[in-house]
Design a protein around this motif. Structure first.
Motif, PDB file in Angstrom:
ATOM      1  N   MET A  33       0.809  -1.220   0.000  1.00 11.21           N
ATOM      2  CA  MET A  33       0.000   0.000   0.000  1.00 11.21           C
ATOM      3  C   MET A  33       0.846   1.275   0.000  1.00 11.21           C
ATOM      4  SD  MET A  33      -3.286  -0.281   2.395  1.00 11.21           S
ATOM      5  CE  MET A  33      -3.384   1.297   3.218  1.00 11.21           C
ATOM      6  N   GLN A  57      -3.940   3.927 -13.728  1.00 13.78           N
ATOM      7  CA  GLN A  57      -4.219   4.859 -12.631  1.00 13.78           C
ATOM      8  C   GLN A  57      -4.528   4.109 -11.343  1.00 13.78           C
ATOM      9  OE1 GLN A  57      -6.475   8.528 -12.998  1.00 13.78           O
ATOM     10  NE2 GLN A  57      -6.699   8.171 -15.175  1.00 13.78           N
ATOM     11  N   SER A  58      -5.432   3.120 -11.434  1.00  9.38           N
ATOM     12  CA  SER A  58      -5.796   2.407 -10.207  1.00  9.38           C
ATOM     13  C   SER A  58      -4.590   1.642  -9.679  1.00  9.38           C
ATOM     14  CB  SER A  58      -7.003   1.492 -10.439  1.00  9.38           C
ATOM     15  OG  SER A  58      -6.782   0.628 -11.523  1.00  9.38           O
ATOM     16  N   LEU A  61      -2.396   4.140  -7.805  1.00 10.55           N
ATOM     17  CA  LEU A  61      -3.046   4.554  -6.556  1.00 10.55           C
ATOM     18  C   LEU A  61      -2.992   3.433  -5.513  1.00 10.55           C
ATOM     19  CD1 LEU A  61      -6.139   6.370  -8.127  1.00 10.55           C
ATOM     20  CD2 LEU A  61      -4.105   7.453  -7.141  1.00 10.55           C
ATOM     21  N   ARG A  62      -3.117   2.185  -5.953  1.00  3.95           N
ATOM     22  CA  ARG A  62      -3.138   1.045  -5.023  1.00  3.95           C
ATOM     23  C   ARG A  62      -1.772   0.713  -4.436  1.00  3.95           C
ATOM     24  NH1 ARG A  62      -7.741  -1.217  -4.308  1.00  3.95           N
ATOM     25  NH2 ARG A  62      -9.394  -0.793  -5.817  1.00  3.95           N
ATOM     26  N   MET A 289      -4.303  -5.041 -13.847  1.00  2.00           N
ATOM     27  CA  MET A 289      -4.027  -4.001 -12.850  1.00  2.00           C
ATOM     28  C   MET A 289      -2.925  -4.459 -11.889  1.00  2.00           C
ATOM     29  SD  MET A 289      -6.611  -2.420  -9.986  1.00  2.00           S
ATOM     30  CE  MET A 289      -6.658  -3.957  -9.026  1.00  2.00           C
TER      31      MET A 289
ATOM     32  N   MET B  33      -9.271  11.084   8.558  1.00  3.55           N
ATOM     33  CA  MET B  33      -8.344  11.354   7.461  1.00  3.55           C
ATOM     34  C   MET B  33      -7.815  10.088   6.798  1.00  3.55           C
ATOM     35  SD  MET B  33      -5.814  14.450   8.281  1.00  3.55           S
ATOM     36  CE  MET B  33      -4.224  13.935   7.616  1.00  3.55           C
ATOM     37  N   ASP B  34      -7.862   8.977   7.509  1.00  6.37           N
ATOM     38  CA  ASP B  34      -7.388   7.713   6.931  1.00  6.37           C
ATOM     39  C   ASP B  34      -8.493   6.674   6.833  1.00  6.37           C
ATOM     40  OD1 ASP B  34      -4.740   8.428   6.436  1.00  6.37           O
ATOM     41  OD2 ASP B  34      -4.177   8.085   8.532  1.00  6.37           O
ATOM     42  N   ARG B  37      -8.186   4.964   3.616  1.00  3.12           N
ATOM     43  CA  ARG B  37      -6.821   4.801   3.132  1.00  3.12           C
ATOM     44  C   ARG B  37      -6.699   3.513   2.315  1.00  3.12           C
ATOM     45  NH1 ARG B  37      -1.121   4.697   3.936  1.00  3.12           N
ATOM     46  NH2 ARG B  37      -0.772   2.835   5.169  1.00  3.12           N
ATOM     47  N   GLY B  38      -6.068   3.607   1.152  1.00  2.00           N
ATOM     48  CA  GLY B  38      -5.886   2.432   0.294  1.00  2.00           C
ATOM     49  C   GLY B  38      -7.100   2.108  -0.557  1.00  2.00           C
ATOM     50  N   VAL B  40     -10.005   3.001  -3.430  1.00  2.00           N
ATOM     51  CA  VAL B  40     -10.044   3.744  -4.683  1.00  2.00           C
ATOM     52  C   VAL B  40     -11.492   3.877  -5.162  1.00  2.00           C
ATOM     53  CG1 VAL B  40      -9.220   3.788  -7.068  1.00  2.00           C
ATOM     54  CG2 VAL B  40      -7.768   2.817  -5.274  1.00  2.00           C
ATOM     55  N   LEU B  61     -11.246  12.136  -1.177  1.00  2.00           N
ATOM     56  CA  LEU B  61      -9.880  12.553  -0.850  1.00  2.00           C
ATOM     57  C   LEU B  61      -9.759  12.906   0.631  1.00  2.00           C
ATOM     58  CD1 LEU B  61      -9.212  14.749  -4.021  1.00  2.00           C
ATOM     59  CD2 LEU B  61      -8.347  12.437  -3.582  1.00  2.00           C
ATOM     60  N   ARG B  62     -10.804  13.507   1.200  1.00  2.00           N
ATOM     61  CA  ARG B  62     -10.754  13.948   2.603  1.00  2.00           C
ATOM     62  C   ARG B  62     -10.855  12.799   3.607  1.00  2.00           C
ATOM     63  NH1 ARG B  62     -10.359  19.035   3.399  1.00  2.00           N
ATOM     64  NH2 ARG B  62     -10.811  20.441   1.669  1.00  2.00           N
ATOM     65  N   THR B  66      -8.593   7.612  -2.787  1.00  2.00           N
ATOM     66  CA  THR B  66      -8.137   8.197  -4.046  1.00  2.00           C
ATOM     67  C   THR B  66      -9.203   7.989  -5.111  1.00  2.00           C
ATOM     68  OG1 THR B  66      -6.977   6.143  -4.565  1.00  2.00           O
ATOM     69  CG2 THR B  66      -5.681   7.895  -3.562  1.00  2.00           C
ATOM     70  N   VAL B  67      -9.028   8.645  -6.234  1.00  2.00           N
ATOM     71  CA  VAL B  67     -10.069   8.706  -7.253  1.00  2.00           C
ATOM     72  C   VAL B  67      -9.486   8.565  -8.651  1.00  2.00           C
ATOM     73  CG1 VAL B  67     -11.917  10.155  -8.239  1.00  2.00           C
ATOM     74  CG2 VAL B  67     -11.339  10.365  -5.810  1.00  2.00           C
ATOM     75  N   PHE B  68     -10.160   7.795  -9.505  1.00  2.55           N
ATOM     76  CA  PHE B  68      -9.923   7.906 -10.949  1.00  2.55           C
ATOM     77  C   PHE B  68     -11.282   7.927 -11.633  1.00  2.55           C
ATOM     78  CE2 PHE B  68     -10.319   3.328 -10.428  1.00  2.55           C
ATOM     79  CZ  PHE B  68     -11.055   2.946 -11.539  1.00  2.55           C
ATOM     80  N   TYR B  94     -11.219  -2.674 -10.790  1.00  6.77           N
ATOM     81  CA  TYR B  94     -10.146  -1.734 -10.440  1.00  6.77           C
ATOM     82  C   TYR B  94     -10.449  -0.952  -9.155  1.00  6.77           C
ATOM     83  CZ  TYR B  94      -8.893  -2.201 -15.462  1.00  6.77           C
ATOM     84  OH  TYR B  94      -8.549  -2.658 -16.702  1.00  6.77           O
ATOM     85  N   ALA B  95     -11.740  -0.717  -8.873  1.00  9.11           N
ATOM     86  CA  ALA B  95     -12.126   0.215  -7.815  1.00  9.11           C
ATOM     87  C   ALA B  95     -12.751  -0.502  -6.618  1.00  9.11           C
ATOM     88  CB  ALA B  95     -13.124   1.228  -8.372  1.00  9.11           C
ATOM     89  N   ASP B  96     -12.867   0.220  -5.510  1.00  5.82           N
ATOM     90  CA  ASP B  96     -13.534  -0.302  -4.316  1.00  5.82           C
ATOM     91  C   ASP B  96     -14.951   0.218  -4.182  1.00  5.82           C
ATOM     92  OD1 ASP B  96     -11.234  -1.763  -3.147  1.00  5.82           O
ATOM     93  OD2 ASP B  96     -10.358   0.238  -3.196  1.00  5.82           O
ATOM     94  N   ARG B 304     -15.134  -6.992  -1.455  1.00  5.12           N
ATOM     95  CA  ARG B 304     -15.571  -7.328  -2.807  1.00  5.12           C
ATOM     96  C   ARG B 304     -16.495  -8.534  -2.729  1.00  5.12           C
ATOM     97  NH1 ARG B 304     -12.797  -5.094  -6.630  1.00  5.12           N
ATOM     98  NH2 ARG B 304     -13.363  -6.699  -8.135  1.00  5.12           N
TER      99      ARG B 304
ATOM    100  N   THR C  66      -3.752  16.438  -2.173  1.00  6.79           N
ATOM    101  CA  THR C  66      -4.486  15.819  -3.265  1.00  6.79           C
ATOM    102  C   THR C  66      -5.150  16.906  -4.100  1.00  6.79           C
ATOM    103  OG1 THR C  66      -6.375  15.537  -1.802  1.00  6.79           O
ATOM    104  CG2 THR C  66      -4.925  13.639  -2.066  1.00  6.79           C
TER     105      THR C  66
END
Lengths: 352, 352, 352
Positions: A33, A57-58, A61-62, A289, B33-34, B37-38, B40, B61-62, B66-68, B94-96, B304, C66
């Motif tokens: 991470m 991108q992912s 970020l990962r 990925m 803030m976390d 974390r990790g 997406v 982000l806050r 992270t974002v794509f 790719y994303a969560d 997932r 960010t």
């Protein structure tokens, strides 16, 4: 490895190391991470490619890195006549690794000459797309335990498919592969690919029908056939059904077959195949990925390095109209040998 | 909660829990803030929406995620004929968590059938926009201590306003709400909303003038009236001034009134209202971000999960021309009951 | 410093502090990896500018912050008639710092009136581009140990070049600067810049040829000459070669000369200059990123602050057709003194 421009440049041992790290990431993602913490990836897509773009991108970020870039050069000032060299000098001043998709063949190689940081080729026209190959090999290795000794069916347009050619070349690094090349005659693999397989002692057979070879296959790699590729539209009408994979055609296939596809599909795999456990094309995208995560943990963490000065070219030595040297005349007149043939070191076209 | 498609699906207890977490985030942002974390987030905006898009991005982000994604499908290859199913299978690899705005009604529901990760509806055509409702309720709860027992004025185009309908429906989860529905006759709430309020025992009155009800209100929710909605342009000219909120109209309002607006405004709130402490529409946008932070800390951290296989459709059972089933024929023919009426499970249109 | 709108607003001591932090970042980047952790930058580019945009984004990411935003307003709903005020109220609710490039002069100043968070001007039409100046001064200070006492050649279009004017103004904060202004007569510095240099006791000489002054220079700042700037095309043909820097022209230059350029270049610096160690324009771009990192560690960490209410304007007092007050009539009629002249406080145009 400093750049990844062509999968063929990667020795088998480097691939094995890459896969080993990829496999660790799949099993223990949390351990990676922060692998690229503080590292920034530039993502330069000179032509749209949602899938490859999102995958990179992912991936970044990962592993804890960050990303900036463009997805479409039309909305950037880069489109306005700056040379590729100047763009890369600038971007490699901001980033730790540059991922580039460009419609011109050899563009990634050209970028690597000027970049202070590693460059990854995310597709340079019809030339190379090495991280698709890493996605494919990761999928096979992960799901079949290895690549050696497998019977691989490649089905569809084998003449124009960049993905298929890259995969065949990559397979030369492994042992005992058998290829079943399934295509209409007019879309068979080009002669130089046939020569390549013979040179490397790879077993292959070319057929026009999918069903007869189905029971032999460990991997079936489907690709799209575009109607417009056929000279004779009647030929297309006669052929089109043959190359659509349906649930019923899978009945004679092995239980551990992997059905793969680089995606996006159009209609060459029927939607009723999706729920078959042998259909792994969506997993394949996800493994892509992970493969890119492994690649980035290596390349994005390298030190900056000023590249050596290169000769300033004046006019292209290569006559391929899609070659990057046709537009960027300052590029050096680099030549390389492919076998005995003198080729352009950017786009691999044979020089006349 | 696995997905957020329709705010109506959220039991009161789940809303309370969501608001409680949102409130903690507002008071102690550093503690969260976390929280992601990790993780997406994929942000898929099939039509432009700067406000919602920025709100979700900054929210993710806050909380350390992270974002794509894309802000405009024109610059992606997704536009080129891939099915929504295939896009979602890829992206959810790719994303969560997937945030999607789509012009077709029911698109978010459709996406949720195939996604391995939670889907959040960021607007599906004229159908639903549940996180606008969470923004609205968060603002009211935070600034008035609760929603129960409030007198709420809804002013403007009450016929076509998706935001207003969602808010009325959401208010059914609370007690003792009084609605003052202020609109020109031809833009009054639709009959089925009137039926809904009666069924749920909600007090309401419909008026055409804003000034007479002003002193009664705890909340005044303004919306835009589009000139083109009027059949008779003279009717528009007669009406337009009535529905513009000015500083002077606020003189008779309560001191603790909240003036709200989903934004962007055009001219339905005069700029001299902005400095009045009762004008909270910009705070409302900011509370929307906090509400999305709360939502994401929940949904982006789920495991997932392969969704169950669904029936493959062949042609739409729904006749709403804007329904996602009209374009994506493989979707299953799902039907649900709204009260006694058989409705499309994607877009909620009554089936004929 | 709360906002950075105009480099001229920065006292010398603040610049020194900024450079000191910038220098620490260059030497010990890892110490600043979390300097903006949890902080979010909004990047609002109302016109494309890959270079400035990428520089700011990579800067924010490298100090642990960010980014969200748009690179091209065409793909956002912001284009659809929302006022700048409303966009800034919204965005400053989501972000900790706002970076804005806008084609209208004075737009950044206008944004700063309404923003709850610091605003950084990333270029407002032909008016100001203060972070280009910080990039330029950082490069000179870093590579020459300081700015005081240097002989600086400014070459090219000195009439229209925003970058050059900003740099001259900024140099007034330093001592003993000598300017060699090299341009065709019709593209010489404007009279008010000449007046400014005299007022501030700055030494300068105006010449048309580059080669004669070359041996005197410590810094040579090249800019682009656009063909279309010339009234007489023959004049252009006679002049163009003079202002192209080539390897051979550098032969008579000092060994420690810095060749600078704001980039992108077209052909005013020949590509064979790139490998000369005196060519620092690509380093200059990279120093620009470090300067922005220093700026962001300061501004992005400030507390939110509701700005004071401002007077609501009705019509512009300024007659500059490119001024933001021409489109956004609600802006207050602010006037400031430049020397003895009453000027628009947004775009600095003299009022009539």
């Amino acid at each position: 490895m400093r750049h990844l421009i062509d999968f063929g440049d990667l020795p088998r041992a480097e691939w094995d190391a890459l896969y080993t790290r990829c496999s660790e990431i799949i099993d223990h993602p949390a351990d990676f991470m922060d692998a690229c913490r503080g590292r920034v990836m530039a993502s330069l897509f000179y032509e749209p490619s949602t899938r490859t773009n999102f995958s990179f991108q992912s991936a970044m970020l990962r592993v804890g890195g960050t990303v900036f870039g463009f997805a479409d050069p039309k909305s950037t000032s880069t489109a306005k006549g700056e040379t590729l060299k100047d763009t890369i000098k600038m971007v490699s001043g901001y980033a730790d690794v540059v991922v580039m998709r460009n419609p011109r063949e050899g563009a990634a190689k050209a970028a690597s000459l000027y970049s202070d940081v590693p460059v990854i080729n995310a597709g340079d026209g019809g030339h190379m797309h090495p991280t698709q190959t890493t996605a494919d090999l990761t999928t096979i290795t992960r799901l079949r335990g290895g690549v050696d000794g497998l019977s691989v069916g490649l089905c569809g347009d084998l003449k124009n498919g960049r993905t298929v050619h890259s995969l065949i070349k990559a397979m030369a690094k492994f042992k005992g592969i058998k290829f079943y090349l399934v295509s209409p005659r007019e879309l068979a693999v080009p002669e130089y690919m046939r020569a390549f397989m013979k040179q490397n002692g790879m077993w292959f057979v070319e057929v026009t029908g999918l069903e007869t070879v189905m029971p032999q296959l460990d991997v079936l790699y489907m690709t799209r056939i575009q109607k417009e590729r056929f000279v004779d539209p009647l030929e297309y009408e006669r052929n089109k059904g043959i190359y659509v994979l349906t649930k019923s055609k899978l009945e004679r296939a092995r239980k551990e077959l992997l059905v793969m596809h680089p995606l996006p599909r159009v209609d060459e795999i029927s939607i009723d195949v999706d729920d078959d456990p042998r259909a792994v094309y969506f997993e394949q995208a996800r493994y892509g990925m992970f493969a890119r995560m492994a690649l980035l943990t290596d390349l994005a963490n390298q030190s900056r390095m000023k590249p050596d000065a290169v000769e300033i070219g004046t006019r292209p030595v290569c006559s391929n109209p899609n070659c990057i040297t046709q537009t960027d005349h300052y590029l050096p007149p680099l030549v390389k040998k492919n076998g005995d043939v003198d080729c352009c070191a950017f786009c691999d076209a044979a020089l006349r």
